[in-house]
Design a protein around this motif. Sequence first.
Motif, PDB file in Angstrom:
ATOM      1  N   PRO A  36      38.443  22.827  36.996  1.00  0.00           N
ATOM      2  CA  PRO A  36      36.978  23.710  36.564  1.00  0.00           C
ATOM      3  C   PRO A  36      37.403  24.782  35.796  1.00  0.00           C
ATOM      4  O   PRO A  36      38.354  25.526  36.120  1.00  0.00           O
ATOM      5  N   VAL A  37      36.791  25.003  34.435  1.00  0.00           N
ATOM      6  CA  VAL A  37      37.128  26.198  33.722  1.00  0.00           C
ATOM      7  C   VAL A  37      35.874  27.021  33.440  1.00  0.00           C
ATOM      8  O   VAL A  37      34.777  26.254  32.974  1.00  0.00           O
ATOM      9  N   ILE A  38      36.009  28.262  33.904  1.00  0.00           N
ATOM     10  CA  ILE A  38      34.712  28.946  33.281  1.00  0.00           C
ATOM     11  C   ILE A  38      35.313  30.098  32.792  1.00  0.00           C
ATOM     12  O   ILE A  38      36.476  30.649  32.938  1.00  0.00           O
ATOM     13  N   ARG A  39      34.570  30.303  31.621  1.00  0.00           N
ATOM     14  CA  ARG A  39      35.075  31.369  30.636  1.00  0.00           C
ATOM     15  C   ARG A  39      33.894  32.635  30.498  1.00  0.00           C
ATOM     16  O   ARG A  39      32.794  32.520  30.720  1.00  0.00           O
ATOM     17  N   ALA A  40      34.743  33.640  30.369  1.00  0.00           N
ATOM     18  CA  ALA A  40      33.958  34.966  30.108  1.00  0.00           C
ATOM     19  C   ALA A  40      34.402  35.564  29.028  1.00  0.00           C
ATOM     20  O   ALA A  40      35.776  35.412  28.699  1.00  0.00           O
ATOM     21  N   ILE A  41      33.791  36.330  28.257  1.00  0.00           N
ATOM     22  CA  ILE A  41      34.300  36.887  26.922  1.00  0.00           C
ATOM     23  C   ILE A  41      34.711  38.304  27.012  1.00  0.00           C
ATOM     24  O   ILE A  41      35.401  38.954  26.165  1.00  0.00           O
ATOM     25  N   ASP A  42      34.356  38.922  28.278  1.00  0.00           N
ATOM     26  CA  ASP A  42      34.738  40.390  28.347  1.00  0.00           C
ATOM     27  C   ASP A  42      34.950  40.700  29.716  1.00  0.00           C
ATOM     28  O   ASP A  42      34.555  39.822  30.481  1.00  0.00           O
ATOM     29  N   GLY A  43      35.455  41.831  30.239  1.00  0.00           N
ATOM     30  CA  GLY A  43      35.448  42.151  31.423  1.00  0.00           C
ATOM     31  C   GLY A  43      34.338  42.299  32.220  1.00  0.00           C
ATOM     32  O   GLY A  43      34.279  41.958  33.531  1.00  0.00           O
ATOM     33  N   ILE A  44      33.316  42.763  31.821  1.00  0.00           N
ATOM     34  CA  ILE A  44      32.014  43.059  32.362  1.00  0.00           C
ATOM     35  C   ILE A  44      31.440  41.443  32.778  1.00  0.00           C
ATOM     36  O   ILE A  44      30.956  41.287  34.024  1.00  0.00           O
ATOM     37  N   GLU A  45      31.415  40.562  31.774  1.00  0.00           N
ATOM     38  CA  GLU A  45      30.955  39.239  32.179  1.00  0.00           C
ATOM     39  C   GLU A  45      31.930  38.741  33.295  1.00  0.00           C
ATOM     40  O   GLU A  45      31.324  37.726  34.278  1.00  0.00           O
ATOM     41  N   ALA A  46      32.999  38.686  33.252  1.00  0.00           N
ATOM     42  CA  ALA A  46      34.053  38.207  34.294  1.00  0.00           C
ATOM     43  C   ALA A  46      33.724  38.739  35.503  1.00  0.00           C
ATOM     44  O   ALA A  46      33.736  37.946  36.606  1.00  0.00           O
ATOM     45  N   LEU A  47      33.407  40.072  35.826  1.00  0.00           N
ATOM     46  CA  LEU A  47      33.251  40.588  37.024  1.00  0.00           C
ATOM     47  C   LEU A  47      31.879  40.212  37.542  1.00  0.00           C
ATOM     48  O   LEU A  47      31.800  40.036  38.748  1.00  0.00           O
ATOM     49  N   GLU A  48      30.904  40.028  36.585  1.00  0.00           N
ATOM     50  CA  GLU A  48      29.507  39.448  37.203  1.00  0.00           C
ATOM     51  C   GLU A  48      29.624  38.012  37.677  1.00  0.00           C
ATOM     52  O   GLU A  48      29.270  37.878  38.606  1.00  0.00           O
ATOM     53  N   GLU A  74      41.260  47.418  32.584  1.00  0.00           N
ATOM     54  CA  GLU A  74      40.179  48.252  33.580  1.00  0.00           C
ATOM     55  C   GLU A  74      39.509  47.010  34.438  1.00  0.00           C
ATOM     56  O   GLU A  74      39.325  47.501  35.678  1.00  0.00           O
ATOM     57  N   LEU A  75      39.153  45.776  33.879  1.00  0.00           N
ATOM     58  CA  LEU A  75      38.748  44.631  34.819  1.00  0.00           C
ATOM     59  C   LEU A  75      39.981  44.561  36.053  1.00  0.00           C
ATOM     60  O   LEU A  75      39.547  44.452  37.182  1.00  0.00           O
ATOM     61  N   LEU A  76      41.028  44.553  35.722  1.00  0.00           N
ATOM     62  CA  LEU A  76      42.259  44.324  36.696  1.00  0.00           C
ATOM     63  C   LEU A  76      41.917  45.694  37.860  1.00  0.00           C
ATOM     64  O   LEU A  76      42.131  45.460  38.943  1.00  0.00           O
ATOM     65  N   ARG A  77      41.905  46.829  37.302  1.00  0.00           N
ATOM     66  CA  ARG A  77      41.761  47.870  38.196  1.00  0.00           C
ATOM     67  C   ARG A  77      40.477  47.780  39.249  1.00  0.00           C
ATOM     68  O   ARG A  77      40.729  47.973  40.406  1.00  0.00           O
TER      69      ARG A  77
END
Length: 141
Positions: A36-48, A74-77
């Motif tokens: 299963p692959v879910i895609r986020a286009i930026d760090g904010i979406e990935a975090l959500e 920043e997402l990694l942090r």
Amino acid sequence: MRETKNKPVSILLVEDDDIDAMSVERAMRKMQLFNPVIRAIDGIEALEILRAGQVERPFIILLDLNLPRMGGLELLRVIREDEALRDSVIFILTTSNNEEEIAQAYQKNVAGYLVKSSVNQNFDPILAFLEHYWRLVEIPH
């Protein structure tokens, strides 16, 4: 990446470039990796997505560094500071081979730093590496 303890490994692909995202998914199909692959286009979406539990464990994160709104470092942090997410297994998948960014990523305990070589990147070798890696390691559930 096929299965870990009879459970497929989910993938969160954090990538703003549509061509690269499609190339990763095409390479997975070609290698018959049906994770299963879910895609986020930026760090904010990935975090959500992560905080909402939309990526089923066990999972890995393939993270680009050059992202809009919230960049990869920043997402990694934020992930490493979040008690519920800090054990996430993260591979950087980016065009940046900047030594400072590489060092910063490893200081935040990434599992690997993979450099995309060109716009017409062939992701087969990268995904083959990840598949072999996941056959050999235990990942958090």
